[in-house]
Motif scaffolding. Sequence first.
Motif, PDB file in Angstrom:
ATOM      1  N   GLU A   1     -43.114 -19.551 -19.639  1.00 24.70           N
ATOM      2  CA  GLU A   1     -43.559 -18.189 -19.959  1.00 24.70           C
ATOM      3  C   GLU A   1     -43.539 -17.271 -18.727  1.00 24.70           C
ATOM      4  OE1 GLU A   1     -44.610 -17.224 -23.031  1.00 24.70           O
ATOM      5  OE2 GLU A   1     -45.154 -15.203 -22.427  1.00 24.70           O
ATOM      6  N   LYS A   2     -44.105 -17.781 -17.645  1.00 26.07           N
ATOM      7  CA  LYS A   2     -44.231 -16.955 -16.448  1.00 26.07           C
ATOM      8  C   LYS A   2     -42.863 -16.636 -15.832  1.00 26.07           C
ATOM      9  CE  LYS A   2     -48.916 -18.233 -15.311  1.00 26.07           C
ATOM     10  NZ  LYS A   2     -49.847 -18.919 -14.437  1.00 26.07           N
ATOM     11  N   LEU A   3     -41.992 -17.636 -15.908  1.00 28.48           N
ATOM     12  CA  LEU A   3     -40.648 -17.425 -15.368  1.00 28.48           C
ATOM     13  C   LEU A   3     -39.900 -16.415 -16.221  1.00 28.48           C
ATOM     14  CD1 LEU A   3     -39.228 -18.639 -12.944  1.00 28.48           C
ATOM     15  CD2 LEU A   3     -38.170 -20.334 -14.425  1.00 28.48           C
ATOM     16  N   ARG A   4     -40.138 -16.518 -17.547  1.00 33.20           N
ATOM     17  CA  ARG A   4     -39.471 -15.581 -18.452  1.00 33.20           C
ATOM     18  C   ARG A   4     -39.958 -14.150 -18.191  1.00 33.20           C
ATOM     19  NH1 ARG A   4     -40.222 -18.282 -22.917  1.00 33.20           N
ATOM     20  NH2 ARG A   4     -41.897 -17.021 -23.780  1.00 33.20           N
ATOM     21  N   VAL A   5     -41.255 -14.036 -17.938  1.00 29.05           N
ATOM     22  CA  VAL A   5     -41.810 -12.707 -17.627  1.00 29.05           C
ATOM     23  C   VAL A   5     -41.149 -12.145 -16.354  1.00 29.05           C
ATOM     24  CG1 VAL A   5     -43.907 -11.536 -16.823  1.00 29.05           C
ATOM     25  CG2 VAL A   5     -43.991 -13.054 -18.804  1.00 29.05           C
ATOM     26  N   PHE A   6     -40.976 -13.037 -15.388  1.00 34.46           N
ATOM     27  CA  PHE A   6     -40.353 -12.601 -14.134  1.00 34.46           C
ATOM     28  C   PHE A   6     -38.941 -12.046 -14.360  1.00 34.46           C
ATOM     29  CE2 PHE A   6     -37.284 -14.297 -10.954  1.00 34.46           C
ATOM     30  CZ  PHE A   6     -37.483 -13.329  -9.981  1.00 34.46           C
TER      31      PHE A   6
ATOM     32  N   ALA B   1     -43.828 -15.402  -7.064  1.00 33.33           N
ATOM     33  CA  ALA B   1     -43.842 -14.267  -6.135  1.00 33.33           C
ATOM     34  C   ALA B   1     -43.590 -14.738  -4.702  1.00 33.33           C
ATOM     35  CB  ALA B   1     -45.191 -13.552  -6.219  1.00 33.33           C
ATOM     36  N   ALA B   2     -44.251 -15.841  -4.349  1.00 30.07           N
ATOM     37  CA  ALA B   2     -44.069 -16.358  -2.985  1.00 30.07           C
ATOM     38  C   ALA B   2     -42.639 -16.825  -2.777  1.00 30.07           C
ATOM     39  CB  ALA B   2     -45.045 -17.505  -2.747  1.00 30.07           C
ATOM     40  N   VAL B   3     -42.092 -17.499  -3.783  1.00 27.13           N
ATOM     41  CA  VAL B   3     -40.703 -17.972  -3.675  1.00 27.13           C
ATOM     42  C   VAL B   3     -39.759 -16.779  -3.557  1.00 27.13           C
ATOM     43  CG1 VAL B   3     -38.835 -19.124  -4.948  1.00 27.13           C
ATOM     44  CG2 VAL B   3     -41.103 -20.155  -4.860  1.00 27.13           C
ATOM     45  N   MET B   4     -40.019 -15.734  -4.331  1.00 23.71           N
ATOM     46  CA  MET B   4     -39.156 -14.542  -4.269  1.00 23.71           C
ATOM     47  C   MET B   4     -39.209 -13.896  -2.873  1.00 23.71           C
ATOM     48  SD  MET B   4     -37.251 -14.053  -6.674  1.00 23.71           S
ATOM     49  CE  MET B   4     -36.626 -12.534  -6.000  1.00 23.71           C
ATOM     50  N   THR B   5     -40.422 -13.853  -2.328  1.00 27.30           N
ATOM     51  CA  THR B   5     -40.561 -13.264  -0.984  1.00 27.30           C
ATOM     52  C   THR B   5     -39.762 -14.078   0.022  1.00 27.30           C
ATOM     53  OG1 THR B   5     -42.784 -12.652  -1.644  1.00 27.30           O
ATOM     54  CG2 THR B   5     -42.270 -12.441   0.678  1.00 27.30           C
TER      55      THR B   5
ATOM     56  N   GLN C   1     -36.161  -9.811  11.539  1.00 27.66           N
ATOM     57  CA  GLN C   1     -35.697 -10.073  10.170  1.00 27.66           C
ATOM     58  C   GLN C   1     -36.862 -10.520   9.294  1.00 27.66           C
ATOM     59  OE1 GLN C   1     -33.096  -9.245   7.978  1.00 27.66           O
ATOM     60  NE2 GLN C   1     -31.920  -9.812   9.788  1.00 27.66           N
ATOM     61  N   LEU C   2     -37.719 -11.336   9.892  1.00 26.16           N
ATOM     62  CA  LEU C   2     -38.890 -11.832   9.176  1.00 26.16           C
ATOM     63  C   LEU C   2     -39.826 -10.675   8.832  1.00 26.16           C
ATOM     64  CD1 LEU C   2     -39.795 -14.852   8.589  1.00 26.16           C
ATOM     65  CD2 LEU C   2     -41.472 -14.506  10.389  1.00 26.16           C
ATOM     66  N   VAL C   3     -40.021  -9.805   9.810  1.00 22.45           N
ATOM     67  CA  VAL C   3     -40.898  -8.652   9.599  1.00 22.45           C
ATOM     68  C   VAL C   3     -40.304  -7.729   8.546  1.00 22.45           C
ATOM     69  CG1 VAL C   3     -41.779  -6.566  10.721  1.00 22.45           C
ATOM     70  CG2 VAL C   3     -41.935  -8.765  11.880  1.00 22.45           C
ATOM     71  N   LYS C   4     -38.978  -7.574   8.603  1.00 17.29           N
ATOM     72  CA  LYS C   4     -38.311  -6.655   7.669  1.00 17.29           C
ATOM     73  C   LYS C   4     -38.337  -7.164   6.228  1.00 17.29           C
ATOM     74  CE  LYS C   4     -34.234  -5.127   9.094  1.00 17.29           C
ATOM     75  NZ  LYS C   4     -32.994  -5.273   9.883  1.00 17.29           N
ATOM     76  N   SER C   5     -38.528  -8.439   6.030  1.00 13.78           N
ATOM     77  CA  SER C   5     -38.527  -8.974   4.664  1.00 13.78           C
ATOM     78  C   SER C   5     -39.934  -9.399   4.240  1.00 13.78           C
ATOM     79  CB  SER C   5     -37.535 -10.141   4.565  1.00 13.78           C
ATOM     80  OG  SER C   5     -37.767 -11.069   5.607  1.00 13.78           O
ATOM     81  N   ILE C   6     -40.338 -10.565   4.688  1.00 13.24           N
ATOM     82  CA  ILE C   6     -41.654 -11.078   4.268  1.00 13.24           C
ATOM     83  C   ILE C   6     -42.774 -10.150   4.746  1.00 13.24           C
ATOM     84  CG2 ILE C   6     -43.281 -13.006   4.535  1.00 13.24           C
ATOM     85  CD1 ILE C   6     -40.872 -14.872   4.714  1.00 13.24           C
ATOM     86  N   GLY C   7     -42.672  -9.747   5.996  1.00 13.09           N
ATOM     87  CA  GLY C   7     -43.698  -8.880   6.568  1.00 13.09           C
ATOM     88  C   GLY C   7     -43.837  -7.599   5.779  1.00 13.09           C
ATOM     89  N   LEU C   8     -42.718  -7.034   5.374  1.00 16.59           N
ATOM     90  CA  LEU C   8     -42.734  -5.768   4.648  1.00 16.59           C
ATOM     91  C   LEU C   8     -43.433  -5.931   3.290  1.00 16.59           C
ATOM     92  CD1 LEU C   8     -41.669  -2.831   4.870  1.00 16.59           C
ATOM     93  CD2 LEU C   8     -39.702  -3.574   3.534  1.00 16.59           C
ATOM     94  N   VAL C   9     -43.106  -7.025   2.603  1.00 17.33           N
ATOM     95  CA  VAL C   9     -43.710  -7.267   1.283  1.00 17.33           C
ATOM     96  C   VAL C   9     -45.223  -7.421   1.417  1.00 17.33           C
ATOM     97  CG1 VAL C   9     -43.850  -8.939  -0.621  1.00 17.33           C
ATOM     98  CG2 VAL C   9     -41.619  -8.285   0.292  1.00 17.33           C
TER      99      VAL C   9
ATOM    100  N   ALA D   1     -40.118  -7.185  -7.613  1.00 17.86           N
ATOM    101  CA  ALA D   1     -39.199  -6.046  -7.427  1.00 17.86           C
ATOM    102  C   ALA D   1     -38.099  -6.320  -6.416  1.00 17.86           C
ATOM    103  CB  ALA D   1     -40.010  -4.815  -6.994  1.00 17.86           C
ATOM    104  N   THR D   2     -38.247  -7.406  -5.648  1.00 18.93           N
ATOM    105  CA  THR D   2     -37.206  -7.685  -4.631  1.00 18.93           C
ATOM    106  C   THR D   2     -35.988  -8.394  -5.223  1.00 18.93           C
ATOM    107  OG1 THR D   2     -38.239  -9.799  -4.071  1.00 18.93           O
ATOM    108  CG2 THR D   2     -38.891  -7.899  -2.733  1.00 18.93           C
ATOM    109  N   LEU D   3     -36.089  -8.799  -6.490  1.00 16.91           N
ATOM    110  CA  LEU D   3     -34.974  -9.558  -7.075  1.00 16.91           C
ATOM    111  C   LEU D   3     -33.623  -8.831  -6.960  1.00 16.91           C
ATOM    112  CD1 LEU D   3     -34.065 -12.132  -8.550  1.00 16.91           C
ATOM    113  CD2 LEU D   3     -34.474 -10.951 -10.701  1.00 16.91           C
ATOM    114  N   PRO D   4     -33.535  -7.530  -7.277  1.00 18.30           N
ATOM    115  CA  PRO D   4     -32.228  -6.867  -7.128  1.00 18.30           C
ATOM    116  C   PRO D   4     -31.690  -6.952  -5.692  1.00 18.30           C
ATOM    117  CG  PRO D   4     -33.741  -5.483  -8.359  1.00 18.30           C
ATOM    118  CD  PRO D   4     -34.550  -6.626  -7.850  1.00 18.30           C
ATOM    119  N   CYS D   5     -32.590  -6.870  -4.727  1.00 16.62           N
ATOM    120  CA  CYS D   5     -32.143  -6.954  -3.324  1.00 16.62           C
ATOM    121  C   CYS D   5     -31.646  -8.358  -3.005  1.00 16.62           C
ATOM    122  CB  CYS D   5     -33.289  -6.598  -2.375  1.00 16.62           C
ATOM    123  SG  CYS D   5     -33.759  -4.878  -2.501  1.00 16.62           S
TER     124      CYS D   5
END
Lengths: 718, 740
Positions: free
Chosen positions: A517-522, A547-551, A582-590, A620-624
């Motif tokens: 269910e949760k994956l489908r919602v994602f 969410a953590a995996v996506m980040t 790179q870390l700051v620009k991705s995970i840090g930013l989220v 929301a990061t999925l498209p990126c």
Amino acid sequence: MKCFQSRLVKAAAKLLLCVLIALIPSQAFMYASAESSSAYDSFTHRFTSIKNSTPVTMRSVYSAEKVIDVRSLGLAEGIESIADIDCDSSGNLYILTSDGRLFAADRKYELIKEYPVVSAEGKETVIAGAQGILALSPDNIFIADTENQRVIEINGQGKIVKELLCPDSLLIPDDFEFSPVKIEKDSKGTLYVLCDGSYYGALLFNSNNEFKGFYGANTVRGSALTALSYLWDKLTRNDTKRAYSVKKLPFQFSDLYIDGEDFVYTCTGQTGSSAASGQIKKLSPSGTNILYRLNIDGTKTNAESFNFGETVTEKKNNKTVVQNFVSIQADERGYIYALDATYGIVYVYDTDCNLITAFGGGKGEGERLGVFSAASAMTYSSDRVFVADSLHNTVTVFELTDYGRTLLSAQQKTIAADYTAAEEEWTAVLEADSSNYLAMRGLAKAMYARGDYEEAMDMAEKAYDYVTYSQALDRIQSKFISENFLWIFLLIIVFATGITSFAVISGKRRFVLVKNEKLRVFFNAQIHPFDSFNSVKTKSNGSLVIAAVMTLLFYVTSVVSETFSNFRFTSFDPGTSNSLLQLVKSIGLVILFSLANWAVCVLIEGKGRLKDVFIVTSYATLPCVVYNLISTVLSHVIASPSSVIFSGLSTVAVILTGIVLTVGLIIVHEFSFPKFLGSMLLTVFAMLLIVFILFMIGMLLSQLWAFIVTVFMEAVYR
Amino acid sequence: MQTDFCKNIICRICAFSVAIISVFQLSGCGNSDAIKKYNAISSEMAESCTVAQNRNYTLSWDSSMCAVLLKDNKTGFTWSTVPYDFYLSGESNVNLNSPVFIEYYTPSDGSLQLSKAYADSIEAGTFSATTSENGITLNFGFADAEVNISVNFKLREDSLEVSIPFDMIEESGKTKLISVSLLPYMCSALNTESKNSYLFVPSGSGALMYTDEEIQNISRTFSGAVYGDDAAAIRLNRESEVSSVKIPVYGAVSGSESLMAIIESGDGSARIDAEAGNFRNGYSNVYSTVILRANDETEAERSNYADTAVYADQFDTNGTFTVGYYPLSGEKSDYNGMAARYKQYLSDSGLLKETAKRSDYHINFLGGALTKKFIFGFPYYSFTAATDFVDAENIVKAIADETGLFPDITLTGFGKSGVDSGEIAGGLEFPSSLGGKKGYLTFEKYCNENNIGLYIDFDTVYFSSSGKGINSRFDTAKTPGKQAAAFYPFVTGTKVYDESGDKIRLLKRSEINGITDKIIDFADSFSAGISLSSLSNTAYSDYSEPNYYSKGSIAEQVIEIYKKIKESGHKVSGESANAYAAAAADMLYGIPTDNEGYLNLDCSVPFYSLVFSQNVSLYSAAVNLADNREKLILKAVESGAALSFTLTDKYDSELLDSQFTGFYGTCFNSQKGEIVDILKRCSGFYDALDEQYVVSHEILSDTVTKTVFSAGTEVYVNYGDTEEIIGNTVLPPNDFIYYE
């Protein structure tokens, strides 16, 4: 064809290579033992990315062979410092000293004679302080008699046959001081005179000694900021204040040279800032700089914005050491030679501003063959470069090596687009110097010219040659498509049919692809964000794990995109790459966005929890993430280096991310759209505030650590 | 109750901290090296007399001129602390009459001043001379500097020993004594146009400075730190890290007489200065200076120092600076004679025992380097192989197939960090990517079967990470300013320090012996020799211990290490080695075959080969990396050194990021044809030489030289662009001919 397929496989394999390996601490380099006893380096700039290059040692193009000094010339007494040197068309060398003595040496560097400068009346004349010489032949020499504010022409006996004084012209400003320092003459007999302190350019005198105006001149570079500053001053300052303000003037040329086709080459010394550029120019008859740099991506940049020196600078006494180009020459092949007095380095550029080689050195302390204490002037004659050292009063002769001769010849042919003719020479160059990127480029072009596209691509990649790589890839793809058109067409039809059929059938029979269910919602959040985030809000169908995996995926794919994209589409440079950034620009930013948004929205009655905000942001990061992966694969497939596909895809990804984020936040906070906009503004402000506070804490911790280390080391050393 | 307990604990912690800090602070206040306190010297002058005499020489003292004279009893020629012609004239000159110059630093104003003994001590009346057994002692008091110095002269059977005992130096503390120049005009010659008068300076292979008739306003000087500039001292601008002076010998030749000087102790702290064709006083002279206090350079503004030089606080009071002066005459008076005398000196010292057997050529294989890689954007350094053991064997075979020649081999960068620095001595293991220990043993077997001399190189000087019992923070040597001797590498071309990477450290001198023991243990199961290239050519201070101040005891330490390795049954080699390492080694590559190109040197001579070619296998610098290959080959031929090549099997552009800057030209596959051609071209000459060594050298003209070998083989080398006639044979330009 096989190669193309294997490239696709390789690209995919590179992506799969991203396996977790323990982080290994970095190690430093050692001093290698000296492999050559030469005091000087021969080096070039090796590209490490589209933006960056680094100096690397290369085989010598010019080799220091001889030092001409007072003893080798057989003079009875020492001389004052060497002011200038020049060679005539026969290869004789002329040395002008600052006390006004003029010596001529033959091609074997033996003294021919010392010119006694005498006036037209036959009286001995002192030209102490003269700074420039132009030797056309033993009987026709021009001297820039700086102290006496004139240019003199002497004959073989040293007799002054012509004298040029400050011209009487309306073009000459009242405060102009005629202090000539350099002279050149073109094929039509026009004399170009550079004056000390003159930022108007060179003074032109025709063959009848008539002043014809100024030529060239540098310009003051402006920016939006300087324009605004100017406007502000105009509006706010009165005449008195304006009179006391500092005026920005263009820098004067330090030397000029005219080649056989009457093109004027100039060099400008210190351009006043650490980020120097445009030190070398090639001027058209109208005085416009026509020197362009052919970039590795095939684009052209005006040489005005190109730094002809080194990018790594040093500071001495809190001031950045700036390179100072003091002398310029061009050889019969069109190569440009420029002398930097700061480091004592001679740079050799081709007409596309590729650095062929650089040699010399000394940093103002050179006392050995090939390095300098005070490199002051340079001249070129028949494969020999002469560099004067005004402190040691020597002239060092650098001679073109066999390797250098082959290299210059090959590059000349390559510039003339005679790639096949240059291939043999480039092969020889590469055998002698495995790292020569010009040879790799030349060979890549030659291979392309003879239709060996796969080899051309390999070689072009090694040489960072975007253009040849893209051209070869284009040819391979065209060939592949024309040979396999039927199969490809059928595959596309089958694929399209399959997708369509699957969509229709799954719609009718209500296939559930994702059962969780949760994956489908994602996944649904990307297509039906309102429904999905409502579900997250009301039914707690959001998953922190997803969410953590996506980040994490966002970070990983960003790194993958940067490191594994084709060299034409990434600015990744191993030397300067910063994984932390790179870390700051991705995970840090989220994380930062989630925290700031939650903190702000709590204050303005937002209903979303921190968990909800983080889930929305991560989802929301999925498209990126998808864009990062697609662009990485496409970069190896797309032939055109300036493809708009990437910018188009990137825009789509950003818009999709924006939509998902907007909808998600509106729903979880139960905001109206205007309130959402306001919250976003506050979020940005909060993010800046957090960064500022983190920065301050970091600074304090760093100082504390430095203090502890200092105390500890002090204790250890005692 | 609990509050009291907490208070008690806090008090104890505070008290302990204060105690610790006090101990650390106080430990820095002590003065471990007791420099004698300055007391003004009262004038006490020994009468003019003959102070010592033996069958060869007479040592005299002239109190009126304050000169010490050394007379050769056979020839009657006299060498003097004041140039003898000038001495006879009875005139005085502050330079010519000064037996010592001193340099001292005044901390209060940051000034560095030069003081000359004649003006500031002899004329000032703060000078004494007392005779002793077989010699005389001169005591110089410099009132302005508040420094006293003693110089002992002692006549030996074959030479004059002049020494400065550091324990006799007195200072008030107002100034710091930086250096003492000893007998500046003892080795001097009158300026003359004749090519028979010259100064010998040991730049590179050796160089001559002719004493030409002086040219007005021109001063031709040479100055070189013996064994190179101090690698541990902080330098704002380090022109080159390679030492230019490898031999502690210099001399002046005046016609058929010459005086040669050997720095016999304190050589590591010495500098050799020369001035030829001095137009001010008409003499050319060469002398040595002992640097008592080394210094760091600093940017005053940047580091809040008062001055741009930070001098060491102390010097080693247990040291002595000794120079032996050896008069030579007749045929032995030229640089050949000097080389022979120095060779004898080394033999008498117990070095240079064995006779060398040279191979046909030498290969220095480079194993690999550290290259930067990324995992998810995180950088790490990984070893990139350039030549594994199988590759090395294949390369040797490929050359042997074409030429029938076999080399001596050095394996450089076959440790964990390749040619770059990581753990000390490459972590003492062979990376698996090179074939590991098994691969090595297979290669060693191949070498043994073909009588190939094999050496494994270990860097025992530079390191950057902890390991093998060495800690990168605590086991780093200290600079004269007591900072850690750790430096950034250079950027190619501009020689700017590259501060983007990590620093490279110099190992504490006291730890080198321990590391050597570990190398011996590591090599226990191997038969290969041990190469210590960095140790053989790097001299550096370590201000952790007094005997290592100002590069002190470097020669003694390295000789001891080489001896220990030899005792373990391994041969030893070095690269471009300083004299002490060269004398103790079995094989040397990268030897200097030319002078270092200083502008004021007139010509180079193969002094290095003249000294070492009999006892050590000598190989040139890498031909394939030379700017001018032809010239290097000719120089090697002239020096009797076999050719050397630095090779790798693979080329990878990533290797270019290594601090070894020669990877552009080491790939064997690209170089094979040329290497084979060069070896074939020179094989006849080297076959003819067999085990001969260089016995004499002659400069026939500006472009032609002649070298004579022990069994009579002669080689003529023409560096000119025109052919020359040697006997009845034409010597082509840029070529050589030899006669057996």
